[in-house]
Design a protein around this motif. Structure first.
Motif, PDB file in Angstrom:
ATOM      1  N   GLN A  62       0.824  -1.202   0.000  1.00  0.00           N
ATOM      2  CA  GLN A  62       0.000   0.000   0.000  1.00  0.00           C
ATOM      3  C   GLN A  62       0.861   1.256   0.000  1.00  0.00           C
ATOM      4  O   GLN A  62       0.590   2.217  -0.729  1.00  0.00           O
ATOM      5  CB  GLN A  62      -0.931   0.013   1.220  1.00  0.00           C
ATOM      6  CG  GLN A  62      -2.162  -0.855   1.076  1.00  0.00           C
ATOM      7  CD  GLN A  62      -3.047  -0.761   2.298  1.00  0.00           C
ATOM      8  OE1 GLN A  62      -2.623  -1.050   3.416  1.00  0.00           O
ATOM      9  NE2 GLN A  62      -4.282  -0.352   2.097  1.00  0.00           N
ATOM     10  N   GLU A  63       1.897   1.243   0.813  1.00  0.00           N
ATOM     11  CA  GLU A  63       2.778   2.410   0.889  1.00  0.00           C
ATOM     12  C   GLU A  63       3.485   2.646  -0.445  1.00  0.00           C
ATOM     13  O   GLU A  63       3.545   3.776  -0.934  1.00  0.00           O
ATOM     14  CB  GLU A  63       3.808   2.200   2.002  1.00  0.00           C
ATOM     15  CG  GLU A  63       4.724   3.393   2.200  1.00  0.00           C
ATOM     16  CD  GLU A  63       5.688   3.213   3.358  1.00  0.00           C
ATOM     17  OE1 GLU A  63       6.550   4.091   3.560  1.00  0.00           O
ATOM     18  OE2 GLU A  63       5.582   2.181   4.061  1.00  0.00           O
ATOM     19  N   GLU A  64       4.001   1.567  -1.034  1.00  0.00           N
ATOM     20  CA  GLU A  64       4.693   1.695  -2.312  1.00  0.00           C
ATOM     21  C   GLU A  64       3.728   2.127  -3.416  1.00  0.00           C
ATOM     22  O   GLU A  64       4.057   2.974  -4.258  1.00  0.00           O
ATOM     23  CB  GLU A  64       5.345   0.362  -2.690  1.00  0.00           C
ATOM     24  CG  GLU A  64       6.523  -0.027  -1.827  1.00  0.00           C
ATOM     25  CD  GLU A  64       7.668   0.970  -1.942  1.00  0.00           C
ATOM     26  OE1 GLU A  64       7.924   1.462  -3.055  1.00  0.00           O
ATOM     27  OE2 GLU A  64       8.298   1.265  -0.905  1.00  0.00           O
ATOM     28  N   ALA A  65       2.538   1.544  -3.428  1.00  0.00           N
ATOM     29  CA  ALA A  65       1.552   1.867  -4.459  1.00  0.00           C
ATOM     30  C   ALA A  65       1.076   3.303  -4.345  1.00  0.00           C
ATOM     31  O   ALA A  65       0.817   3.969  -5.343  1.00  0.00           O
ATOM     32  CB  ALA A  65       0.361   0.914  -4.365  1.00  0.00           C
ATOM     33  N   SER A  66       0.956   3.797  -3.113  1.00  0.00           N
ATOM     34  CA  SER A  66       0.537   5.181  -2.904  1.00  0.00           C
ATOM     35  C   SER A  66       1.553   6.148  -3.508  1.00  0.00           C
ATOM     36  O   SER A  66       1.188   7.112  -4.201  1.00  0.00           O
ATOM     37  CB  SER A  66       0.374   5.445  -1.404  1.00  0.00           C
ATOM     38  OG  SER A  66       0.000   6.789  -1.167  1.00  0.00           O
ATOM     39  N   HIS A  67       2.839   5.901  -3.277  1.00  0.00           N
ATOM     40  CA  HIS A  67       3.887   6.742  -3.866  1.00  0.00           C
ATOM     41  C   HIS A  67       3.866   6.635  -5.396  1.00  0.00           C
ATOM     42  O   HIS A  67       4.057   7.624  -6.106  1.00  0.00           O
ATOM     43  CB  HIS A  67       5.258   6.323  -3.338  1.00  0.00           C
ATOM     44  CG  HIS A  67       5.470   6.627  -1.885  1.00  0.00           C
ATOM     45  ND1 HIS A  67       5.186   7.859  -1.327  1.00  0.00           N
ATOM     46  CD2 HIS A  67       5.944   5.863  -0.868  1.00  0.00           C
ATOM     47  CE1 HIS A  67       5.477   7.841  -0.035  1.00  0.00           C
ATOM     48  NE2 HIS A  67       5.927   6.633   0.266  1.00  0.00           N
ATOM     49  N   TYR A  68       3.631   5.432  -5.871  1.00  0.00           N
ATOM     50  CA  TYR A  68       3.588   5.169  -7.313  1.00  0.00           C
ATOM     51  C   TYR A  68       2.475   5.973  -7.991  1.00  0.00           C
ATOM     52  O   TYR A  68       2.698   6.643  -9.011  1.00  0.00           O
ATOM     53  CB  TYR A  68       3.382   3.668  -7.514  1.00  0.00           C
ATOM     54  CG  TYR A  68       3.031   3.231  -8.914  1.00  0.00           C
ATOM     55  CD1 TYR A  68       3.906   3.422  -9.986  1.00  0.00           C
ATOM     56  CD2 TYR A  68       1.816   2.584  -9.168  1.00  0.00           C
ATOM     57  CE1 TYR A  68       3.573   2.988 -11.255  1.00  0.00           C
ATOM     58  CE2 TYR A  68       1.486   2.148 -10.429  1.00  0.00           C
ATOM     59  CZ  TYR A  68       2.370   2.345 -11.475  1.00  0.00           C
ATOM     60  OH  TYR A  68       2.044   1.909 -12.728  1.00  0.00           O
ATOM     61  N   LEU A  69       1.288   5.935  -7.406  1.00  0.00           N
ATOM     62  CA  LEU A  69       0.153   6.662  -7.987  1.00  0.00           C
ATOM     63  C   LEU A  69       0.364   8.173  -7.923  1.00  0.00           C
ATOM     64  O   LEU A  69       0.022   8.905  -8.857  1.00  0.00           O
ATOM     65  CB  LEU A  69      -1.140   6.281  -7.269  1.00  0.00           C
ATOM     66  CG  LEU A  69      -1.639   4.853  -7.497  1.00  0.00           C
ATOM     67  CD1 LEU A  69      -2.879   4.576  -6.653  1.00  0.00           C
ATOM     68  CD2 LEU A  69      -1.941   4.602  -8.969  1.00  0.00           C
ATOM     69  N   LYS A  70       0.928   8.646  -6.824  1.00  0.00           N
ATOM     70  CA  LYS A  70       1.210  10.084  -6.700  1.00  0.00           C
ATOM     71  C   LYS A  70       2.205  10.528  -7.760  1.00  0.00           C
ATOM     72  O   LYS A  70       2.086  11.623  -8.329  1.00  0.00           O
ATOM     73  CB  LYS A  70       1.749  10.399  -5.303  1.00  0.00           C
ATOM     74  CG  LYS A  70       0.704  10.327  -4.197  1.00  0.00           C
ATOM     75  CD  LYS A  70       1.324  10.649  -2.843  1.00  0.00           C
ATOM     76  CE  LYS A  70       0.284  10.557  -1.732  1.00  0.00           C
ATOM     77  NZ  LYS A  70       0.885  10.823  -0.400  1.00  0.00           N
ATOM     78  N   SER A  71       3.180   9.687  -8.047  1.00  0.00           N
ATOM     79  CA  SER A  71       4.180  10.009  -9.061  1.00  0.00           C
ATOM     80  C   SER A  71       3.543  10.091 -10.444  1.00  0.00           C
ATOM     81  O   SER A  71       3.836  11.002 -11.223  1.00  0.00           O
ATOM     82  CB  SER A  71       5.283   8.945  -9.050  1.00  0.00           C
ATOM     83  OG  SER A  71       6.213   9.182 -10.096  1.00  0.00           O
TER      84      SER A  71
END
Length: 199
Positions: free
Chosen positions: A83-92
């Motif tokens: 979830q943490e990695e995916a959140s950064h990914y989507l924000k990027s």
């Protein structure tokens, strides 16, 4: 149903066709992001909302007996990390796109069911996805998710084919006719979306 070349064109959208909300599912692969480039192009042409969605599937631990507290804790740790990695990914991804862009992060056992439900909940009127994701097996013209949406989507669907015709295995019908049913465009360095450079 629409199946097009993966490289967006500069031609204006038809005046009698308008989309309001476009869904672009991504799985973290560069192939999926290439389909996102097409979705973003269409959203700008139609002044539509673009919803980028990513579904996290909890890891499976096959057991003949119920999961122990340790097993459940391990699964939760993996999900939280993803979830943490995916959140950064989507924000990027969102930071590199113009217009009305939203992101949606879900944790569900079935990725396909989650995306179909999202289509209904958010009143999506066009789904744009890549033909392949992480798997990217050229033996199959479409990956699992694209195949699922081809069979069960209730709204217009646009699939971006990422393999060139010389890498895709021909079907018997195509071999016999000597023709391909769909045009293909190989992903190359020159064609990559701008937001890949800083991803």
């Amino acid at each position: 149903l629409m199946i097009i070349q993966s490289k967006p064109t500069s031609e204006p959208a038809p005046s009698n066709l308008t989309y309001r909300r476009i869904l672009a599912p991504v799985d973290g692969s560069l192939r999926a992001e290439y389909g996102l480039s097409t979705a973003a192009h269409l959203a700008r042409e139609h002044n539509a909302e673009l919803l980028i969605a990513h579904v996290i599937k909890p890891p499976e631990l096959p057991r003949r007996t119920p999961l122990s507290a340790q097993d459940r804790s391990l699964i939760q740790q993996v999900v939280e990390t993803n979830q943490e990695e995916a959140s950064h990914y989507l924000k990027s991804l969102k930071a590199h796109l113009d217009g009305k862009v939203e992101t949606c992060l879900m944790v569900e056992d079935s990725v396909a069911e989650a995306l179909h439900a999202l289509v209904e909940e958010r009143d999506i009127d066009l789904t744009v996805m890549n033909a392949h994701g992480f798997g990217g097996n050229p033996r199959w013209r479409f990956g699992n998710m694209a195949t699922n949406f081809l069979a069960y989507s209730t709204i217009p669907l646009l699939i971006v084919q990422d393999f060139s015709r010389n890498r895709l295995a021909e079907t018997k019908e195509e071999t016999n006719s000597g023709e391909l049913l769909v045009e293909h465009h190989e992903i190359s360095t020159q064609d990559r979306p701008v937001f890949w450079e800083n991803s």
